[in-house]
Design a protein around this motif. Structure first.
Motif, PDB file in Angstrom:
ATOM      1  N   GLU A  82       0.829  -1.200   0.000  1.00  0.00           N
ATOM      2  CA  GLU A  82       0.000   0.000   0.000  1.00  0.00           C
ATOM      3  C   GLU A  82       0.866   1.253   0.000  1.00  0.00           C
ATOM      4  O   GLU A  82       0.627   2.201  -0.745  1.00  0.00           O
ATOM      5  CB  GLU A  82      -0.921   0.019   1.218  1.00  0.00           C
ATOM      6  N   LEU A  83       1.889   1.268   0.844  1.00  0.00           N
ATOM      7  CA  LEU A  83       2.778   2.425   0.903  1.00  0.00           C
ATOM      8  C   LEU A  83       3.572   2.583  -0.383  1.00  0.00           C
ATOM      9  O   LEU A  83       3.822   3.697  -0.833  1.00  0.00           O
ATOM     10  CB  LEU A  83       3.728   2.303   2.093  1.00  0.00           C
ATOM     11  N   ASP A  84       3.965   1.482  -0.977  1.00  0.00           N
ATOM     12  CA  ASP A  84       4.727   1.528  -2.222  1.00  0.00           C
ATOM     13  C   ASP A  84       3.927   2.211  -3.326  1.00  0.00           C
ATOM     14  O   ASP A  84       4.462   3.012  -4.091  1.00  0.00           O
ATOM     15  CB  ASP A  84       5.132   0.114  -2.643  1.00  0.00           C
ATOM     16  N   GLU A  85       2.625   1.924  -3.394  1.00  0.00           N
ATOM     17  CA  GLU A  85       1.771   2.580  -4.403  1.00  0.00           C
ATOM     18  C   GLU A  85       1.712   4.075  -4.161  1.00  0.00           C
ATOM     19  O   GLU A  85       1.798   4.874  -5.098  1.00  0.00           O
ATOM     20  CB  GLU A  85       0.358   2.003  -4.363  1.00  0.00           C
ATOM     21  N   VAL A  86       1.541   4.475  -2.896  1.00  0.00           N
ATOM     22  CA  VAL A  86       1.451   5.897  -2.564  1.00  0.00           C
ATOM     23  C   VAL A  86       2.762   6.595  -2.914  1.00  0.00           C
ATOM     24  O   VAL A  86       2.764   7.676  -3.506  1.00  0.00           O
ATOM     25  CB  VAL A  86       1.114   6.089  -1.066  1.00  0.00           C
ATOM     26  N   VAL A  87       3.882   5.971  -2.560  1.00  0.00           N
ATOM     27  CA  VAL A  87       5.185   6.553  -2.857  1.00  0.00           C
ATOM     28  C   VAL A  87       5.370   6.719  -4.365  1.00  0.00           C
ATOM     29  O   VAL A  87       5.864   7.750  -4.829  1.00  0.00           O
ATOM     30  CB  VAL A  87       6.317   5.686  -2.252  1.00  0.00           C
ATOM     31  N   ALA A  88       4.959   5.729  -5.144  1.00  0.00           N
ATOM     32  CA  ALA A  88       5.110   5.809  -6.599  1.00  0.00           C
ATOM     33  C   ALA A  88       4.313   6.985  -7.172  1.00  0.00           C
ATOM     34  O   ALA A  88       4.805   7.721  -8.038  1.00  0.00           O
ATOM     35  CB  ALA A  88       4.675   4.496  -7.247  1.00  0.00           C
ATOM     36  N   VAL A  89       3.106   7.174  -6.678  1.00  0.00           N
ATOM     37  CA  VAL A  89       2.276   8.284  -7.168  1.00  0.00           C
ATOM     38  C   VAL A  89       2.871   9.624  -6.742  1.00  0.00           C
ATOM     39  O   VAL A  89       2.997  10.553  -7.554  1.00  0.00           O
ATOM     40  CB  VAL A  89       0.824   8.146  -6.661  1.00  0.00           C
ATOM     41  N   LEU A  90       3.266   9.721  -5.484  1.00  0.00           N
ATOM     42  CA  LEU A  90       3.843  10.979  -5.000  1.00  0.00           C
ATOM     43  C   LEU A  90       5.153  11.307  -5.713  1.00  0.00           C
ATOM     44  O   LEU A  90       5.442  12.472  -5.998  1.00  0.00           O
ATOM     45  CB  LEU A  90       4.069  10.913  -3.485  1.00  0.00           C
TER      46      LEU A  90
END
Length: 116
Positions: A82-90
């Motif tokens: 979940e955090l990896d997806e957020v980091v990729a978008v940010l």
């Protein structure tokens, strides 16, 4: 991502069963070239949606603040994927903004937001 990849394989396999009368070669190529290899991602879809639905956050920025505070203070952990997806978008947002501030043409900035 595994579900998306499985679904993509299923759809492409079903397309192979269609005859040329059902779907032209150009249509097949278009679908194959434009079907994303990764699911589309957004902040709401990545992690924020769950926090907004739970009532802990009322906006995307509010949800990100909650996540940041939880992680900084050790109040709560989050699944790595979940955090990896957020980091990729940010990361894409920050890159695009930095390129814009550096005066890069809009075409260059837009490339940052194109999928893989």
């Amino acid at each position: 991502m595994a579900k998306h990849a499985e679904r993509q394989e299923t759809v492409l396999a079903r397309l192979k069963d269609l005859t040329d009368d059902d779907l032209s070669t150009q249509d097949r190529r278009f679908i194959k070239d434009n079907l994303q290899k990764r699911p589309s991602s957004s902040l709401d879809g990545a992690l924020v949606k769950g926090l907004r639905a739970s009532g802990r956050a009322t906006s995307t920025s509010d949800a990100l603040r909650h996540v940041r505070n939880d992680l900084a203070h050790g109040n709560r952990g989050y699944a790595f994927d979940e955090l990896d997806e957020v980091v990729a978008v940010l990361e894409r947002i920050v890159r695009g903004h930095a390129l814009r501030l550096l005066g890069c043409p809009d075409l260059v900035v837009a490339r940052v937001f194109d999928g893989d």
